[in-house]
Scaffold this active site. Structure first.
Site, PDB file in Angstrom:
ATOM      1  N   SER A  98      20.286  93.029   2.152  1.00 27.99           N
ATOM      2  CA  SER A  98      21.379  92.942   2.975  1.00 27.99           C
ATOM      3  C   SER A  98      21.777  94.346   3.435  1.00 27.99           C
ATOM      4  O   SER A  98      21.174  95.171   3.673  1.00 27.99           O
ATOM      5  CB  SER A  98      22.322  91.957   2.461  1.00 27.99           C
ATOM      6  OG  SER A  98      22.974  91.147   3.303  1.00 27.99           O
ATOM      7  N   LYS A 137      44.760  83.801  17.215  1.00 29.59           N
ATOM      8  CA  LYS A 137      45.506  84.544  16.170  1.00 29.59           C
ATOM      9  C   LYS A 137      45.510  83.768  14.898  1.00 29.59           C
ATOM     10  O   LYS A 137      45.367  84.467  13.761  1.00 29.59           O
ATOM     11  CB  LYS A 137      46.784  84.892  16.549  1.00 29.59           C
ATOM     12  CG  LYS A 137      47.272  86.081  15.623  1.00 29.59           C
ATOM     13  CD  LYS A 137      46.445  87.432  16.019  1.00 29.59           C
ATOM     14  CE  LYS A 137      46.879  88.562  14.840  1.00 29.59           C
ATOM     15  NZ  LYS A 137      45.758  89.666  14.987  1.00 29.59           N
TER      16      LYS A 137
END
Lengths: 198, 305
Positions: free
Chosen positions: B119, B171
């Site tokens: 990764s 949000k």
């Protein structure tokens, strides 16, 4: 407590005579020193010996010096620790001796224990042994360091013996008991931390 | 008395002379120990900030890599660098910053993959000039992962009312339950990062993006398979990586030298404990659940690769 006179050591033995006396004939020199107020000379001798020992450490233990942020803080820290240890050992030994009923002067004990560090000046020539290549250098350094440590300890025991007028066996007990107590305290702290962490 | 004064001065001379010789010998010995191939060991998860502490040796941060590479740059004797890498990956931004440092480094850089370079570990390796891995090294895992933790029910059980006020339609993504619409937004975010990962591997390894996309399923490969796929240049360990670095830098007699960060002064590390000690303290004082929750919250909505 033993009666102290106001005669300073410098009036009887000089700086050079005291240093060489501690190395060559420690028992006689300590006996002489214990008769007078030796602190004004013993402490400078102690700090000078410490300066030599710590300078050797600063020159050779580069990783340790880095850990302290440079040679000056390292010197200051080593010196402060050694002085703190001298004070702790003197105080603990003094009160333990009194607890066992032995009589002697605190300033005499502090002076003699300070002077017992004189052989540590040999760490300076000893640091040269590090440059002997291979295992021989390491072995030689280890052996001489060990001998030097035993020498300083033996002088410490002698300091306790001369201060309290003890037998060698009792002096050994009074000298090592504070060390043992400090180790026990450290062990207790480590165990407490281990208990909290597990 | 006179004799002891002579002995005293002889002793002083011995002590001062010894100290002077020791200082000289140590000064001479230090440069001789330097080599021409710098070896930097990077171990642990990639993150923006590390645990630090006197005993902490793990964790890869941009600051740490920058500082180590700066040491190499300041040493004219070092012709090339080998990064000994053992990392399962970590945060996206930190990986990209480290990758850029490696890409822009003015001297040859060779990555030597140890047990794992998956990764983010692979991401920071791809911009090196060469990659060397063992046949059994675990690498690959070209993908992005994140997790969303909603604490509303836990707050309820604890009797805590959390009033969340937001401006902006999405949000509350970080503090409210995941709706299908918000899940899609999060998926878009991860897809974008995944595309960046694929683009970087293609650019760094000079592979066709379509080929990288095929292998970018998140699966892991052995070093041997990674070599077949073009993710690794050579099979081998650290000596082979040093050999590659020497070849790239035109060094005939490679002398590897470890590049390490200077030990911080003790007062800077006072009161800072290694992460493992802090974890144990948290477990001891607050219980295992608290530690688990803390670890999960650290991963909350933070994309990692």
């Amino acid at each position: 407590m033993q009666q102290e006179t106001n005669v300073t050591l410098t009036e009887k033995l000089g700086f050079a005579e005291t240093v060489i006396g501690i190395i060559a004939s420690p028992a006689a020199t300590m006996r002489e020193v214990s008769r007078v107020n030796a602190l004004p000379l013993a402490l400078p001798v102690f700090f000078l010996a410490l300066l030599v020992t710590n300078a050797s450490a600063v020159l050779t233990e580069t990783e340790l010096v880095r850990l302290f942020g440079g040679p000056v803080p390292a010197l200051a820290a080593f010196t402060a620790f050694a002085f703190f240890y001298l004070l702790s050992q003197s105080t603990l030994s003094y009160y333990l001796a009194r607890l066992f009923g032995f009589r002697g002067s605190y300033t005499t004990l502090l002076s003699l224990l300070a002077l017992a560090n004189v052989p540590s000046v040999f760490t300076a020539p000893l640091s040269l042994v590090r440059f002997v290549p291979g295992i021989a250098g390491a072995l030689l350094h280890g052996l001489v360091s060990f001998i030097l440590a035993v020498w300083v300890i033996a002088l410490g025991v002698l300091a306790v013996r001369e201060t309290f007028q003890l037998s060698a066996g009792r002096a050994v007990i009074i000298f090592f008991l504070p060390l043992f107590l400090l180790l026990l305290l450290a062990l207790a702290l480590v165990l407490a931390l281990a208990v909290v962490l597990t | 008395m006179k004799r002891s004064k002579w002995v005293f001065w002889a002793l002083c001379l011995l002590v001062v002379g010894s100290l002077a010789v020791t200082a000289l010998l140590f000064r001479e010995r230090t440069p001789a120990a330097r080599g021409n191939i710098g070896v930097i060991t990077l171990t642990g998860a990639i993150a923006e900030t590390g645990g630090g502490g006197l005993l902490a040796t793990e964790g890869i941060t941009p600051d740490k890599v920058r500082e180590l590479l700066k040491q190499v740059e300041n040493d004219a004797q070092i012709a090339a660098v080998v990064l000994r890498l053992n990392s399962p990956g970590g945060s996206v931004g930190a990986s990209q910053e480290i990758a850029a440092l490696i890409r822009d480094f003015p001297r040859p850089v060779v990555v030597s993959m140890a047990d794992t370079a998956t990764s983010g570990g692979l991401y920071i390796a791809v911009f090196a000039d060469r990659i060397v891995a063992q046949a059994g090294t675990i690498t690959g895992s070209i993908g992005v992962i994140t997790s969303h933790i909603y604490l509303g029910e836990l707050y309820e059980r604890l009797g805590i009312t959390a009033e969340i006020v937001t401006a902006g339609e999405h949000k509350g993504l970080f503090s409210e339950p995941l709706t299908p619409e918000r899940r899609e937004l999060l998926q878009d975010l991860l897809d974008d990062l995944h595309a960046q990962f694929i683009g970087s591997v293609a650019e760094g390894r000079k592979l066709a993006p379509v080929k990288v996309r095929e292998m970018a399923t998140g699966e892991v490969f052995t070093g041997a398979r990674a070599k077949d796929l073009g993710l690794v240049d050579r099979l081998g360990g650290l000596p082979e990586a040093v050999e590659e670095a020497a070849q790239l830098a035109g060094v005939a007699d490679p002398q590897p030298v470890d590049i390490t960060l200077p030990v911080p002064p003790w007062w800077e590390t006072l009161g800072r404990f290694p992460a493992s000690v802090l974890d144990r303290l948290t477990t001891a004082l607050l219980g295992k659940d608290a530690l688990f929750l803390q670890q999960q919250l650290e991963k909350h909505l933070v994309p990692r690769w």
